[in-house]
Design an enzyme around this catalytic site. Structure first.
Site, PDB file in Angstrom:
ATOM      1  N   GLN A 180      38.068 100.244 -22.825  1.00  0.00           N
ATOM      2  CA  GLN A 180      38.862  98.948 -23.026  1.00  0.00           C
ATOM      3  C   GLN A 180      40.200  99.064 -22.608  1.00  0.00           C
ATOM      4  O   GLN A 180      40.943  99.190 -23.533  1.00  0.00           O
ATOM      5  CB  GLN A 180      38.621  98.386 -24.087  1.00  0.00           C
ATOM      6  CG  GLN A 180      36.901  97.918 -24.503  1.00  0.00           C
ATOM      7  CD  GLN A 180      36.680  97.307 -25.845  1.00  0.00           C
ATOM      8  OE1 GLN A 180      36.312  98.012 -26.809  1.00  0.00           O
ATOM      9  NE2 GLN A 180      36.861  95.886 -25.827  1.00  0.00           N
ATOM     10  N   THR A 181      40.583  99.014 -21.480  1.00  0.00           N
ATOM     11  CA  THR A 181      42.029  98.939 -21.140  1.00  0.00           C
ATOM     12  C   THR A 181      43.074  97.990 -21.667  1.00  0.00           C
ATOM     13  O   THR A 181      43.945  98.612 -22.031  1.00  0.00           O
ATOM     14  CB  THR A 181      42.068  98.899 -19.481  1.00  0.00           C
ATOM     15  OG1 THR A 181      41.765  97.100 -18.991  1.00  0.00           O
ATOM     16  CG2 THR A 181      41.344  99.547 -18.786  1.00  0.00           C
ATOM     17  N   CYS A 182      42.585  96.787 -22.307  1.00  0.00           N
ATOM     18  CA  CYS A 182      43.581  96.076 -23.008  1.00  0.00           C
ATOM     19  C   CYS A 182      43.983  96.519 -24.264  1.00  0.00           C
ATOM     20  O   CYS A 182      44.825  96.112 -24.931  1.00  0.00           O
ATOM     21  CB  CYS A 182      43.091  94.665 -22.662  1.00  0.00           C
ATOM     22  SG  CYS A 182      41.565  94.486 -23.525  1.00  0.00           S
ATOM     23  N   LEU A 183      43.007  97.460 -24.759  1.00  0.00           N
ATOM     24  CA  LEU A 183      43.149  97.800 -25.978  1.00  0.00           C
ATOM     25  C   LEU A 183      43.614  99.202 -26.058  1.00  0.00           C
ATOM     26  O   LEU A 183      43.535  99.985 -27.107  1.00  0.00           O
ATOM     27  CB  LEU A 183      41.832  97.744 -27.030  1.00  0.00           C
ATOM     28  CG  LEU A 183      41.156  96.492 -27.098  1.00  0.00           C
ATOM     29  CD1 LEU A 183      39.832  96.569 -27.756  1.00  0.00           C
ATOM     30  CD2 LEU A 183      42.256  95.615 -27.906  1.00  0.00           C
ATOM     31  N   HIS A 184      43.716  99.874 -24.841  1.00  0.00           N
ATOM     32  CA  HIS A 184      43.915 101.360 -24.893  1.00  0.00           C
ATOM     33  C   HIS A 184      42.909 102.239 -25.358  1.00  0.00           C
ATOM     34  O   HIS A 184      43.469 103.169 -25.909  1.00  0.00           O
ATOM     35  CB  HIS A 184      45.459 101.758 -25.265  1.00  0.00           C
ATOM     36  CG  HIS A 184      46.492 101.028 -24.464  1.00  0.00           C
ATOM     37  ND1 HIS A 184      47.966 101.184 -24.646  1.00  0.00           N
ATOM     38  CD2 HIS A 184      46.418 100.114 -23.520  1.00  0.00           C
ATOM     39  CE1 HIS A 184      48.532 100.604 -23.894  1.00  0.00           C
ATOM     40  NE2 HIS A 184      47.796  99.730 -23.175  1.00  0.00           N
TER      41      HIS A 184
END
Length: 216
Positions: A180-184
């Site tokens: 989940q890239t937005c949450l790293h």
């Protein structure tokens, strides 16, 4: 393209182009009555020059003006003069695009938390050993897969807006890691051994796979 092909109007180009911003499509004329002027072999150079001017100068003039105003608000005239005398284009690239330096695994590890794993778990130990053995390019692809960030800030991982996290997933070991890239957030199944984990990580650090933002 040869002049004869251009003059046949195969491309159906005029001195205008369409842009779409938040839904509506608008026609931008590169010159007065541009939508009625057909591009041909005699005016194609003028067309290309005007198109470049509009796309890379005129279309972003407002944003540049606001940036310039903001920059002026936080600096004095003497500081700006001194800054621009000593500033190179490469410096601006680093300021806006981040550092292209090799990624430090120790810095990466120091700014990573764990969810469902402990730092001394076998899977976490294997993970960092594998990352340490990766090439510089593989690390960049892994970082992009994990966070959608291609280049780190000049401060390294501490310059990011949040810490990274490796989360244990309930998926079977047959699955690849996902993110989940937005949450790293990197979700990693509890692989049975280092060889299995290395195989899965090598798969997601291939350029054409890593660019899929972790959606596997």
């Amino acid at each position: 393209m040869d002049p004869e092909t251009v003059d046949q109007d195969i491309l159906s180009l005029t001195f205008a182009y369409d842009v779409e911003e938040l839904g509506p499509r608008t026609t931008i004329e590169l010159c007065p009555d541009g939508k009625d002027i057909v591009v041909n072999s005699k005016n194609r150079k003028q067309y290309v020059n005007l198109l470049i001017q509009h796309r890379f100068v005129i279309s972003i003039a407002s944003q540049i003006a606001h940036f310039s105003q903001g920059f002026s608000d936080i600096t004095t005239s003497s500081i700006k003069t001194s800054l621009f005398r000593s500033l190179y284009l490469e410096d601006l690239d680093k300021m806006f695009d981040g550092s292209g330096a090799a990624i430090s695994v120790e810095d990466w590890k120091a700014h990573t938390d764990y969810n469902g794993y402990e730092e001394n778990d076998h899977q976490i130990s294997w993970f960092w050993k594998i990352v340490k053995c990766m090439s510089a390019e593989q690390r960049k692809v892994l970082l992009f897969f994990w966070t959608s960030i291609r280049y780190l800030p000049l401060e390294g991982f501490r310059g990011l807006d949040s810490r990274l996290c490796i989360s244990r997933t309930s998926e079977s070991c047959e699955h690849l890691p996902s993110a989940q890239t937005c949450l790293h957030l990197l979700r990693v199944p509890p692989y049975f051994n280092r060889v299995m984990m290395q195989n899965r990580l090598e798969m997601i650090t291939q350029e054409h796979i890593g660019c899929s933002f972790g959606n596997l």
